[in-house]
Design an enzyme around this catalytic site. Structure first.
Site, short mmCIF file in Angstrom:
data_model
loop_
_atom_site.label_atom_id
_atom_site.label_comp_id
_atom_site.label_asym_id
_atom_site.label_seq_id
_atom_site.Cartn_x
_atom_site.Cartn_y
_atom_site.Cartn_z
CG ASP A 1 -0.36 -0.13 1.82
OD1 ASP A 1 0.98 -0.01 2.46
OD2 ASP A 1 -1.16 -0.32 3.74
CB SER A 2 4.60 1.95 -0.58
OG SER A 2 4.79 0.86 -0.64
CE LYS B 1 2.99 -6.02 4.38
NZ LYS B 1 2.28 -4.88 5.28
CD GLU C 1 0.53 -1.31 8.44
OE1 GLU C 1 0.55 -1.28 8.79
OE2 GLU C 1 1.22 -1.09 7.04
CD GLU D 1 7.45 -0.47 7.61
OE1 GLU D 1 6.61 -1.36 7.65
OE2 GLU D 1 8.02 1.07 7.86
#
Ligand code: KIV
Length: 299
Positions: free
Chosen positions: A44-45, A113, A115, A182
């Site tokens: 999503d970056s 993925k 978070e 991260e």
């Protein structure tokens, strides 16, 4: 045959480090695939480095599905992981499952993925039970940038380090096949990596992780708004693109682009016909061209 999650596990088991890169579009994904990158993340970056927003929270499900499709079309070897964007899985497990299904069925991803750790463990379990491989993501979780008061390294206090360890355990127990670590101190990431059976994929988490993931724009020098300390520039395509664009603009301005080599020719008789018809137009008001079949465009 694409990389499987079993092969990713086997890489950890035999101590082979796992290289992962983000990819957002067909052409670059195709190059990364040809280079042998075994796993790509449609992160999503993309909201920041492709769409120009100031954080990842602006990525939508439609963005993620469309870009995942493009990356899948460009690859035949890599395992493609599609990122579930902000608020696509937090509101309810049902919504999370529906959106994970979209990334797999519409996007063509081989895994998703999301978070979070303890708080999303039940959601991870349900998605995995439905047959979708899930990669976790803990530590500095960019979708919580406002909650975390910025992009700050996480886990420097015993309290937060303990939470990260608990998150890692919860994801493994829930069935995640790997977990991104991260923005955390390298010794903490090393602890997590030793503790977990599944692979850890680090970004700003030191060298002891089982693998590394980087944002492709950082690697290639394409995104200059902010360069994270953990990134290494392997090429400066940003400068090369500026130089190429400058030279192109100069050539257009000077009339040296295009040349005859970059143009298409035409049969002289047809051209003469067109010119004659143009000359006649003054007399008759409309073009009187003879009917000829449209030929092949000459190379
Ligand atoms: O969206 C992304 O690029 C990511 C990586 C930084 C892990 O989540």
């Amino acid at each position: 045959m694409r990389t499987t999650i079993r092969q990713i596990q086997e890489m950890k088991d035999r101590g082979e480090r796992i290289a992962m890169l983000t990819a957002y579009e067909y052409s670059i994904a195709k190059l990364l695939d040809a280079a042998g990158v075994p796993m790509m993340l449609v992160g999503d970056s993309l909201a920041s480095v492709v769409l120009g927003y100031d954080s990842t929270i602006h990525a939508t499900m439609d963005d993620m599905v469309r870009h995942t499709q493009a990356v899948v079309r460009g690859t035949t070897q890599a395992l493609i992981v599609g990122d579930l964007p902000f608020m696509s899985y937090q509101p309810s497990t049902e919504e999370a499952m529906r959106n994970a299904g979209r990334l797999m069925r519409e996007g063509g991803a081989g895994a998703v993925k999301l978070e979070g750790g303890v708080t999303v463990a039940e959601t991870v379990r349900r998605i995995v039970d439905a047959g979708v491989p899930v990669m976790g993501h803990i530590g500095l979780t960019p979708q919580s940038v406002h909650q975390l008061s910025g992009h700050k390294v996480q886990g420097r206090t015993a309290e937060v380090a303990g939470r990260i360890l608990a998150d890692a355990d919860a994801l493994e127990q829930a069935g995640a096949f790997a977990v991104v670590l991260e923005g955390m101190p390298a010794p903490l990431a090393a602890q997590v990596t030793r503790r977990l059976h599944i692979p850890t994929i680090g970004i700003g988490a030191g060298a002891a992780c089982d693998g590394q993931v980087q944002v492709i724009h950082d690697l290639l020098g394409l995104f200059t708004d902010f360069v994270p300390r953990h990134a290494r520039k392997y090429a400066d395509l940003g400068e090369q693109i500026k130089d190429a664009a400058r030279r192109y603009a100069e050539d257009v301005h000077d009339g040296t682009f295009p040349t005859s080599k970059e143009s298409f020719s035409m049969d002289a008789a047809v051209l003469a016909d067109v010119e004659q018809a143009l000359a006649e137009r003054g007399k008759h008001g409309e073009l009187a061209l003879s009917k000829t079949a449209e030929g092949e465009v000459p190379a």
